[in-house]
Design a protein around this motif. Structure first.
Motif, short mmCIF file in Angstrom:
data_model
loop_
_atom_site.label_atom_id
_atom_site.label_comp_id
_atom_site.label_asym_id
_atom_site.label_seq_id
_atom_site.Cartn_x
_atom_site.Cartn_y
_atom_site.Cartn_z
N GLY A 45 14.31 -22.34 18.55
CA GLY A 45 14.08 -20.95 18.19
C GLY A 45 12.64 -20.57 18.03
O GLY A 45 12.28 -19.40 18.10
N THR A 46 11.75 -21.54 17.82
CA THR A 46 10.34 -21.22 17.62
C THR A 46 9.51 -21.61 18.84
O THR A 46 9.11 -20.74 19.61
CB THR A 46 9.79 -21.95 16.37
OG1 THR A 46 10.04 -23.34 16.49
CG2 THR A 46 10.42 -21.42 15.11
N ILE A 47 9.29 -22.88 19.04
CA ILE A 47 8.46 -23.33 20.15
C ILE A 47 9.15 -23.10 21.49
O ILE A 47 8.54 -22.62 22.44
CB ILE A 47 8.11 -24.82 19.98
CG1 ILE A 47 7.32 -25.02 18.70
CG2 ILE A 47 7.32 -25.33 21.17
CD1 ILE A 47 7.16 -26.47 18.28
N GLY A 48 10.43 -23.41 21.54
CA GLY A 48 11.16 -23.28 22.79
C GLY A 48 11.44 -21.84 23.20
O GLY A 48 11.91 -21.60 24.30
N GLY A 52 12.78 -20.35 27.18
CA GLY A 52 14.25 -20.26 27.16
C GLY A 52 14.90 -21.27 26.25
O GLY A 52 16.04 -21.67 26.49
N GLY A 53 14.22 -21.69 25.22
CA GLY A 53 14.74 -22.71 24.30
C GLY A 53 16.08 -22.38 23.68
O GLY A 53 16.96 -23.24 23.64
N PRO A 54 16.29 -21.15 23.20
CA PRO A 54 17.61 -20.84 22.62
C PRO A 54 18.75 -21.01 23.62
O PRO A 54 19.82 -21.51 23.27
CB PRO A 54 17.47 -19.37 22.19
CG PRO A 54 16.02 -19.22 21.90
CD PRO A 54 15.33 -20.08 22.92
N VAL A 58 21.85 -23.70 23.18
CA VAL A 58 23.26 -23.30 23.21
C VAL A 58 23.99 -24.04 24.32
O VAL A 58 25.13 -24.48 24.15
CB VAL A 58 23.38 -21.77 23.36
CG1 VAL A 58 24.80 -21.34 23.64
CG2 VAL A 58 22.85 -21.08 22.11
N TRP A 59 23.35 -24.20 25.47
CA TRP A 59 23.97 -24.94 26.58
C TRP A 59 24.21 -26.39 26.18
O TRP A 59 25.26 -26.95 26.44
CB TRP A 59 23.04 -24.87 27.80
CG TRP A 59 23.52 -25.67 28.96
CD1 TRP A 59 24.50 -25.33 29.85
CD2 TRP A 59 23.03 -26.95 29.38
NE1 TRP A 59 24.64 -26.33 30.78
CE2 TRP A 59 23.76 -27.33 30.52
CE3 TRP A 59 22.05 -27.81 28.89
CZ2 TRP A 59 23.55 -28.53 31.17
CZ3 TRP A 59 21.83 -29.00 29.54
CH2 TRP A 59 22.57 -29.35 30.67
#
Length: 73
Positions: A45-48, A52-54, A58-59
């Protein structure tokens, strides 16, 4: 094009801080419910957030085995 004033920096950093909490906390809770480390959700949620980190988190959680803790009486 103009100058980038201090007020612009404050707004941009404020939006980044807000979106990191908006994405990081729910992902951390989901990671905890699956038995994974909550740090993974916060990092996504922060660096990613910039790559597209979130969505990757989730994937990854969608294909993981959920090890939810038993309900408390």
């Amino acid at each position: 094009m103009g100058e980038f004033h201090l007020a612009h920096w404050i707004v941009v950093l404020g939006v980044l801080a807000l979106t990191s909490v908006v994405w990081g906390y729910p992902l951390a809770v989901l990671c905890r419910r699956t038995g994974k480390s909550t740090a993974v959700g916060w990092l996504a949620g922060t660096i990613g957030m910039f790559c597209g980190g979130p969505m990757w988190c989730v994937w990854w959680l969608a294909f993981s085995t959920w090890k939810a803790s038993p309900p408390k009486p």
